[in-house]
Design a protein around this motif. Structure first.
Motif, PDB file in Angstrom:
ATOM      1  N   ILE A   1      13.008  -5.385   3.050  1.00  0.00           N
ATOM      2  CA  ILE A   1      14.130  -4.465   3.220  1.00  0.00           C
ATOM      3  C   ILE A   1      14.319  -3.613   1.965  1.00  0.00           C
ATOM      4  N   GLN A   2      14.293  -4.256   0.805  1.00  0.00           N
ATOM      5  CA  GLN A   2      14.524  -3.542  -0.447  1.00  0.00           C
ATOM      6  C   GLN A   2      13.403  -2.543  -0.736  1.00  0.00           C
ATOM      7  N   ASP A   3      12.149  -2.972  -0.514  1.00  0.00           N
ATOM      8  CA  ASP A   3      11.026  -2.086  -0.802  1.00  0.00           C
ATOM      9  C   ASP A   3      11.024  -0.866   0.106  1.00  0.00           C
ATOM     10  N   VAL A   4      11.284  -1.070   1.403  1.00  0.00           N
ATOM     11  CA  VAL A   4      11.283   0.055   2.335  1.00  0.00           C
ATOM     12  C   VAL A   4      12.462   0.982   2.056  1.00  0.00           C
ATOM     13  N   GLU A   5      13.591   0.401   1.708  1.00  0.00           N
ATOM     14  CA  GLU A   5      14.746   1.232   1.349  1.00  0.00           C
ATOM     15  C   GLU A   5      14.424   2.121   0.148  1.00  0.00           C
ATOM     16  N   ALA A   6      13.770   1.564  -0.861  1.00  0.00           N
ATOM     17  CA  ALA A   6      13.392   2.347  -2.042  1.00  0.00           C
ATOM     18  C   ALA A   6      12.413   3.454  -1.666  1.00  0.00           C
TER      19      ALA A   6
ATOM     20  N   PHE B   1      26.854 -10.552  15.832  1.00  0.00           N
ATOM     21  CA  PHE B   1      26.655 -10.546  14.389  1.00  0.00           C
ATOM     22  C   PHE B   1      27.093  -9.190  13.858  1.00  0.00           C
ATOM     23  N   VAL B   2      27.747  -9.191  12.748  1.00  0.00           N
ATOM     24  CA  VAL B   2      28.189  -7.944  12.154  1.00  0.00           C
ATOM     25  C   VAL B   2      26.987  -7.209  11.593  1.00  0.00           C
ATOM     26  N   GLU B   3      26.817  -5.967  11.993  1.00  0.00           N
ATOM     27  CA  GLU B   3      25.729  -5.153  11.480  1.00  0.00           C
ATOM     28  C   GLU B   3      26.295  -3.874  10.881  1.00  0.00           C
ATOM     29  N   LYS B   4      25.577  -3.318   9.918  1.00  0.00           N
ATOM     30  CA  LYS B   4      25.977  -2.054   9.334  1.00  0.00           C
ATOM     31  C   LYS B   4      25.711  -0.927  10.333  1.00  0.00           C
ATOM     32  N   ASP B   5      26.358   0.199  10.065  1.00  0.00           N
ATOM     33  CA  ASP B   5      26.189   1.356  10.933  1.00  0.00           C
ATOM     34  C   ASP B   5      24.730   1.759  11.012  1.00  0.00           C
ATOM     35  N   PRO B   6      24.138   1.712  12.198  1.00  0.00           N
ATOM     36  CA  PRO B   6      22.727   2.065  12.311  1.00  0.00           C
ATOM     37  C   PRO B   6      22.419   3.494  11.895  1.00  0.00           C
ATOM     38  N   LEU B   7      23.444   4.346  11.812  1.00  0.00           N
ATOM     39  CA  LEU B   7      23.183   5.714  11.386  1.00  0.00           C
ATOM     40  C   LEU B   7      23.117   5.859   9.878  1.00  0.00           C
ATOM     41  N   SER B   8      23.529   4.812   9.161  1.00  0.00           N
ATOM     42  CA  SER B   8      23.472   4.895   7.712  1.00  0.00           C
ATOM     43  C   SER B   8      22.033   4.827   7.238  1.00  0.00           C
ATOM     44  N   PRO B   9      21.728   5.387   6.067  1.00  0.00           N
ATOM     45  CA  PRO B   9      20.346   5.350   5.566  1.00  0.00           C
ATOM     46  C   PRO B   9      19.815   3.945   5.448  1.00  0.00           C
TER      47      PRO B   9
ATOM     48  N   GLN C   1       0.827  -1.200   0.000  1.00  0.00           N
ATOM     49  CA  GLN C   1       0.000   0.000   0.000  1.00  0.00           C
ATOM     50  C   GLN C   1       0.864   1.254   0.000  1.00  0.00           C
ATOM     51  N   TRP C   2       1.967   1.230   0.726  1.00  0.00           N
ATOM     52  CA  TRP C   2       2.908   2.353   0.680  1.00  0.00           C
ATOM     53  C   TRP C   2       3.387   2.595  -0.750  1.00  0.00           C
ATOM     54  N   MET C   3       3.618   1.497  -1.463  1.00  0.00           N
ATOM     55  CA  MET C   3       4.137   1.600  -2.822  1.00  0.00           C
ATOM     56  C   MET C   3       3.038   1.877  -3.853  1.00  0.00           C
ATOM     57  N   GLY C   4       1.767   1.756  -3.410  1.00  0.00           N
ATOM     58  CA  GLY C   4       0.648   2.066  -4.290  1.00  0.00           C
ATOM     59  C   GLY C   4       0.353   1.027  -5.337  1.00  0.00           C
ATOM     60  N   ASN C   5       0.791  -0.221  -5.112  1.00  0.00           N
ATOM     61  CA  ASN C   5       0.558  -1.263  -6.124  1.00  0.00           C
ATOM     62  C   ASN C   5      -0.068  -2.520  -5.538  1.00  0.00           C
TER      63      ASN C   5
ATOM     64  N   ARG D   1      12.083   4.972   1.284  1.00  0.00           N
ATOM     65  CA  ARG D   1      12.785   6.000   2.058  1.00  0.00           C
ATOM     66  C   ARG D   1      13.657   6.860   1.154  1.00  0.00           C
ATOM     67  N   ASN D   2      14.267   6.245   0.152  1.00  0.00           N
ATOM     68  CA  ASN D   2      15.078   7.004  -0.795  1.00  0.00           C
ATOM     69  C   ASN D   2      14.233   7.983  -1.606  1.00  0.00           C
ATOM     70  N   GLU D   3      12.948   7.651  -1.756  1.00  0.00           N
ATOM     71  CA  GLU D   3      12.036   8.541  -2.471  1.00  0.00           C
ATOM     72  C   GLU D   3      11.453   9.625  -1.570  1.00  0.00           C
TER      73      GLU D   3
END
Length: 680
Positions: free
Chosen positions: A490-495, A524-532, A443-447, A497-499
C-alpha cells in the motif's frame, strides 16, 4: 521339438538380428523414437526462446508507452494467435464429480501430450509388423524391448532437479515431474507389450515354464519388470502421500535395483541406454550436492558463524501454521521459487519443499508452513514450545536451529512483461502470489535486486499497469501472516502514484469461515474510494467522505467440517453490491463482548483500504473485468487447492474464448500459470 525353436536367438538378443524384408531394424526404430522426442523438446526450446525475446522487447518498449504488451509485427501477431488457440485448449480441465467427491483431472494439454507419446510408443513397437501373425510375435517382442530400453534416458532427464530439458524449455522440475511419472507408466506399457508377446508365443508351445525355470535372461527380465511395476504402483499419489520420506528412499532403492536387473537382461549393444540415465542421474546428484555444500557451509559465506550458514527460527502463527525465518540467507532467489528445507534435529532424514514468501530485498528467507503430519507437525510443536523463550535479537546469541537448504527451484515467466496481472491464492498459496506482486512493484520503483542469469536479464522497469490481488482464507486472523508485506505494498504504490506513475493495485481478501464475519458483522469502515489513497486499491465510487460498506456475503451458510465453524459457501458475484451477511443463527454464537473485541483487534491488522469480504470470489468475473481493461497481454496466476486452481484455469479459458482473443476482435491474450498444493 524343432518347431518350437525361435527364429531368433533370445539368449543372445541383439540389434543385429535380421528382420523380415521391408521391416526397419531395431536400432533404426530407436533412432525414430528419439527423433520424435527430440523434435518435441526442440519445439519447446524454440517457444522458450521466443518468449524470452518477447520479454526483452516488451521491457525495452515499456518506456515508450502503455501498449508494450501488444504484438506489433506479423510474426508476433501470428505467435499470439497460435498461443491463444493452444492455451484455450491446453489450459482447460474437465470437471468430474460424483455426488460430493470431486476428481481434478490434469489439463487437456498434458493429457494430449501423453496420448501422443503413447501413440508414438505403440507405432514404434508395431510399425510394419503384423500382431496377428504368430511368425512376427518374436519381432514384436524384440522391437518393444528395444523401444523400452531407449526410453530410460528420457525418464531420468525428466526426474532431475537440475536437468537439461528444464533449462532448454524454461520449465521447472515440478512441472516436468508429472511427465516423468507418466513417461515411466508408458515404459511399463512398453514392457508389458514386450513381456506379453514373448509369453504368448511360448504359451502356444507350453514353453513358459521351461523358460522361467531355466533361462537366466528371462528370469532377470521378470525381475526387472516386477521392480518397475512396484515403482509405478508405489508412485501413485495416494500411496506416495502416505509417507513422502519413506517413498523417496524406497523409490531410489527400487530404481537402483531396476537398473541392475535391467543391465543383466539387455544385450551389450543396448547397455548405452542404461549408462546414459546413470550418467544423467549422477550429474544431477553431483550438481545438487555441490550446491548444497556451497549454500550451507558458513566458511564459504561472509557474515556467517558456526558450521552451517543457515539458522532458522520457528514461530507459531495460529493453531496450525508456522512461520520459518532464516536471516541473512546465503542464496539469491526470485519471487515464486521454493527450496527444500531440512532440520534433522527436529525431523531426521526429511527434506520438504516450501515456497519462499519473501524477497531478497527483505534480507531473509521466510516461509509459512501448514502443520500436517511428519516434519511440518514437528516444526509446529517445536515453535509452540520454544518460540517465546528464544533469545531476542541483539543479545549476541545465535537464535534458532541450524537447517540445511537445497535450492532455489521453479521457473515462471517474468510477470512484469504483462499489462495486467490477476493473482489468486488460497490460504498459504499467498506465499507464492504475494512475492510475485511485490517483485513487480519493486520493478516499478526501479530497485529490484533479482539475480541475473548470465547477464541476460533486461534492465529495471515493468510493462504492468494494474495488479488485481485476491486472497481466500478461512479466518481473518490469517491476514496477520503477511500484514507487514501488505502494508508495504500500500505504501509503495501510494508513493508511486504521488510521483505521477500510472499504476494501480487492487487487493481483496475473501474470508470464508470467520465467526466475526458470518455472524452479522459484515461492515468495515473504509476511506472514501475517491480519495487518492483509496484509489491505490479500489475504483469504487461513493459520495460520502466516510461510510460503511455492506459487503455482499454468501446467503448460504454451511458447517465447516474441519473446524466446526460456519462458512459462507455462495460465490460473491459483485463486491460492490449491498446485501445481507451470512446467517449462522443455527449455531450458538460467541459472547458478544468477545466478538466485538476480536473484531476491533483484527481490524488493526492491516490497512483499512484493503477490502475484507466474507464469502468466496467469483473468479470468472474478476478475470473478465481485468481483461476488459487490459491494454495488452495479461497474466493470471493461481496457487491453492485443486478446486480453486481448476476454477481459475477454466475461467481464463472461457473468457479467452468468449472474447475471441487475437482472432480479429482486438482482445489481448491471457497467460495462465497455476500451482497446486503438495509435492511435485
Amino acid at each position: 521339438m524343432s518347431s518350437i525353436h525361435p527364429r531368433h536367438d533370445h539368449d543372445a538378443m541383439g540389434g543385429s538380428m535380421v528382420m523380415a524384408a521391408g521391416v526397419p531394424g531395431l536400432f533404426w526404430m530407436q533412432q525414430i523414437f528419439w527423433a520424435f522426442v527430440g523434435t518435441a523438446i526442440a519445439a519447446a526450446t524454440v517457444a522458450n526462446v521466443i518468449n524470452n525475446v518477447l520479454y526483452h522487447q516488451r521491457i525495452a518498449a515499456s518506456k515508450k508507452g502503455p501498449h508494450a504488451a501488444v504484438p506489433r509485427s506479423a510474426f508476433f501477431q501470428a505467435h499470439a494467435t497460435l498461443s491463444a488457440i493452444i492455451r484455450e485448449f491446453g489450459n482447460y480441465s474437465i470437471p468430474v464429480s460424483f455426488r460430493t467427491v470431486h476428481i481434478y483431472l490434469p489439463t487437456l494439454g498434458p493429457i494430449m501430450m501423453m496420448v501422443g507419446y503413447a501413440v508414438l510408443i505403440v507405432v514404434c513397437c508395431f510399425y510394419r509388423l503384423n500382431p496377428k501373425d504368430i511368425l512376427e510375435w518374436e519381432d514384436i517382442g524384440y522391437r518393444s524391448g528395444f523401444i523400452a530400453i531407449c526410453e530410460m534416458p528420457l525418464i531420468v532427464l525428466l526426474a532431475g532437479k537440475r536437468n537439461i530439458i528444464g533449462s532448454l524449455t524454461g520449465l521447472g522440475y515440478e512441472r516436468l515431474n508429472w511427465l516423468h511419472r507418466w513417461v515411466a507408466r508408458a515404459l511399463l506399457l512398453t514392457v508389458l507389450i514386450h513381456f506379453g508377446y514373448w509369453m504368448t508365443e511360448w504359451g502356444k508351445f507350453d514353453y513358459i515354464g521351461v523358460k522361467v525355470k531355466t533361462d537366466s535372461l528371462t528370469q532377470k527380465g521378470i525381475a526387472a519388470g516386477s521392480i518397475l511395476l512396484w515403482i509405478v504402483v508405489s508412485s501413485i499419489a495416494p500411496i506416495r502421500g502416505l509417507s513422502y520420506e519413506i517413498f523417496v528412499v524406497q523409490h531410489i532403492i527400487s530404481w537402483l535395483g531396476f537398473i541392475v536387473a535391467l543391465y543383466f537382461h539387455v544385450p551389450d549393444e543396448n547397455r548405452i541406454w542404461i549408462w546414459l540415465p546413470i550418467g544423467f542421474w549422477a550429474f544431477d546428484r553431483l550438481v545438487r550436492a555441490l550446491l548444497v555444500v556451497y549454500n550451507n557451509l558458513s566458511i564459504l559465506h561472509k557474515n556467517s558463524t558456526g558450521f552451517l550458514a543457515c539458522k532458522a527460527t520457528f514461530e507459531p502463527l495460529d493453531e496450525s501454521h508456522t512461520r520459518i525465518t532464516i536471516a541473512n540467507p546465503p542464496i539469491a532467489w526470485k519471487a515464486g521459487q521454493h527450496l527444500f528445507l531440512a532440520c534433522h534435529m527436529l525431523a531426521p532424514l526429511s527434506s520438504h519443499p516450501f515456497t519462499i514468501a519473501s524477497l531478497p530485498e527483505d534480507g531473509k528467507l521466510e516461509f509459512v508452513v501448514r502443520a500436517k503430519k511428519g516434519a511440518t507437525r514437528r516444526f509446529f510443536k517445536y515453535a509452540e514450545k520454544t518460540y517465546p523463550s528464544l533469545p531476542a535479537s541483539g543479545t549476541g546469541k545465535s537464535a534458532g536451529r541450524s537447517v540445511l537448504i537445497d535450492g532455489p527451484y521453479s521457473r515462471i515467466r517474468p510477470l512484469r512483461q504483462f499489462d495486467s496481472l490477476v493473482l489468486v491464492a488460497g490460504s498459504t498459496g499467498a506465499t507464492f502470489t504475494l512475492p510475485l506482486m511485490r517483485e513487480v512493484i519493486q520493478q516499478w520503483m526501479g530497485n529490484s535486486s533479482q539475480p541475473q542469469q548470465f547477464g541476460m536479464e533486461p534492465g529495471p522497469g515493468a510493462v504492468t499497469r494494474h495488479i488485481r490481488f485476491v486472497w481466500v482464507i478461512k479466518r481473518k486472523t490469517s491476514v496477520s501472516w503477511f500484514a507487514s508485506q501488505l502494508d508495504r505494498v500500500i505504501q509503495d504504490v501510494e508513493a508511486l502514484r504521488n510521483e505521477g506513475h500510472d499504476v494501480a493495485v487492487e487487493l481483496s481478501i475473501y474470508i470464508t469461515c470467520d465467526d466475526v464475519l458470518t455472524s452479522g458483522k459484515s461492515s468495515f469502515v473504509e476511506k472514501d474510494p475517491l480519495s487518492p489513497e483509496a484509489q491505490i486499491t479500489s475504483g469504487r465510487s461513493s459520495s460520502s467522505d466516510e461510510k460503511k460498506i455492506d459487503i455482499k456475503l454468501s446467503e448460504v451458510a454451511s458447517r465447516d467440517s474441519s473446524s466446526g465453524g460456519c462458512c459462507c459457501t455462495r460465490v460473491i458475484t459483485d463486491e460492490d453490491a449491498i446485501t445481507a451477511p451470512c446467517n449462522c443463527a443455527s449455531r450458538p454464537q460467541r459472547d458478544s463482548a468477545s466478538t466485538e473485541a476480536s473484531l476491533q483487534k483484527s481490524n488493526g491488522i492491516i490497512d483499512p483500504r484493503i477490502a475484507l469480504i466474507a464469502g468466496r470470489p467469483h473468479v470468472e468475473n474478476i478475470i473478465r473485468k481485468a481483461a476488459e481493461l487490459a491494454l495488452g497481454e495479461m497474466a493470471v496466476v493461481v496457487c491453492g487447492p485443486p478446486g480453486l486452481v481448476q476454477c481459475t484455469r477454466n475461467a481464463a479459458v472461457k473468457i479467452s474464448d468468449d472474447r475471441a482473443v487475437h482472432k480479429g476482435t482486438g482482445a489481448q491474450g491471457i497467460y495462465v500459470h497455476a500451482e497446486t498444493f503438495g509435492y511435485a
